[in-house]
Design an enzyme around this catalytic site. Sequence first.
Site, PDB file in Angstrom:
ATOM      1  N   SER A  29       0.859  -1.184   0.000  1.00  0.00           N
ATOM      2  CA  SER A  29       0.000   0.000   0.000  1.00  0.00           C
ATOM      3  C   SER A  29       0.889   1.225   0.000  1.00  0.00           C
ATOM      4  O   SER A  29       2.045   1.177   0.461  1.00  0.00           O
ATOM      5  CB  SER A  29      -0.903   0.003   1.238  1.00  0.00           C
ATOM      6  OG  SER A  29      -1.551   1.252   1.379  1.00  0.00           O
ATOM      7  N   TYR A  36      -2.798  -0.557  10.705  1.00  0.00           N
ATOM      8  CA  TYR A  36      -2.689  -0.943   9.299  1.00  0.00           C
ATOM      9  C   TYR A  36      -1.365  -0.472   8.712  1.00  0.00           C
ATOM     10  O   TYR A  36      -0.666  -1.234   8.026  1.00  0.00           O
ATOM     11  CB  TYR A  36      -3.852  -0.359   8.505  1.00  0.00           C
ATOM     12  CG  TYR A  36      -3.817  -0.708   7.040  1.00  0.00           C
ATOM     13  CD1 TYR A  36      -4.016  -2.023   6.613  1.00  0.00           C
ATOM     14  CD2 TYR A  36      -3.586   0.266   6.078  1.00  0.00           C
ATOM     15  CE1 TYR A  36      -3.976  -2.353   5.264  1.00  0.00           C
ATOM     16  CE2 TYR A  36      -3.552  -0.050   4.727  1.00  0.00           C
ATOM     17  CZ  TYR A  36      -3.746  -1.362   4.324  1.00  0.00           C
ATOM     18  OH  TYR A  36      -3.704  -1.680   2.982  1.00  0.00           O
TER      19      TYR A  36
END
Length: 235
Positions: A137, A150
Amino acid sequence: MTDLTNQVAIVTGASRGIGRAITLLLAMQGVRVVALARGAEELDDVAQSGQILPLAATVTDEADAQQAVDIALQHFGRLDIVVCNAGVGSFNLLENIAATDWDQMFDVNVKGTFLLCKAAVPHFKAQKRGHIVGITSDVARRTFEHGTAYGASKYAQDALLGSLRKEVRPFGVKVSTIYPGLVDTYFNNSRPGSAEAEATHLRPADVAQAVRYVLEAPAHVVIDELMLHPLSQEW
């Protein structure tokens, strides 16, 4: 460019979203794919031809990761590509993050990548070739509010892949990392297809095309990192 025809890949998180798009695009290029995900019914929907072999399994189980590699070798006779795509995320202030949510993100995002790579790397080293693609990501390169858990898991996954790249390069094995921004998927309980997402997010197909791009690069070309910008959809 590298011809992908008849190569064999394992793709995790293959039942929906980015993983589904990667699986279907690779199959269209002639790649035979072991499509791994937890949902058997959704996997059966993905497996539209003999090019795709569905495998209901979990990336956090070491035996399942080894089984995926063994099945690829037994069913298709080879293994060339591993795409570590499975991922989960939830977002909250640090003091409101449940320990179980923290554990799940690290189990899927980091341990899942570790276990599949651990199962595949000895085979890749022995054959002196292979390509591992990690879907991380853009938050593996930045921080943001509500992203402590996260983001930490994605930083860890990125470090794992970066270190592995240095370990396996002498054996002719490639490791590429793709950093998508916002993607219009079911991630974090989203419902894809909203007008806002279509205007501002990447599509799963954009990420799949990026995977194809790094896999088709000539053997002497190493693309370590590829950032996908969600607004311009350029990579």
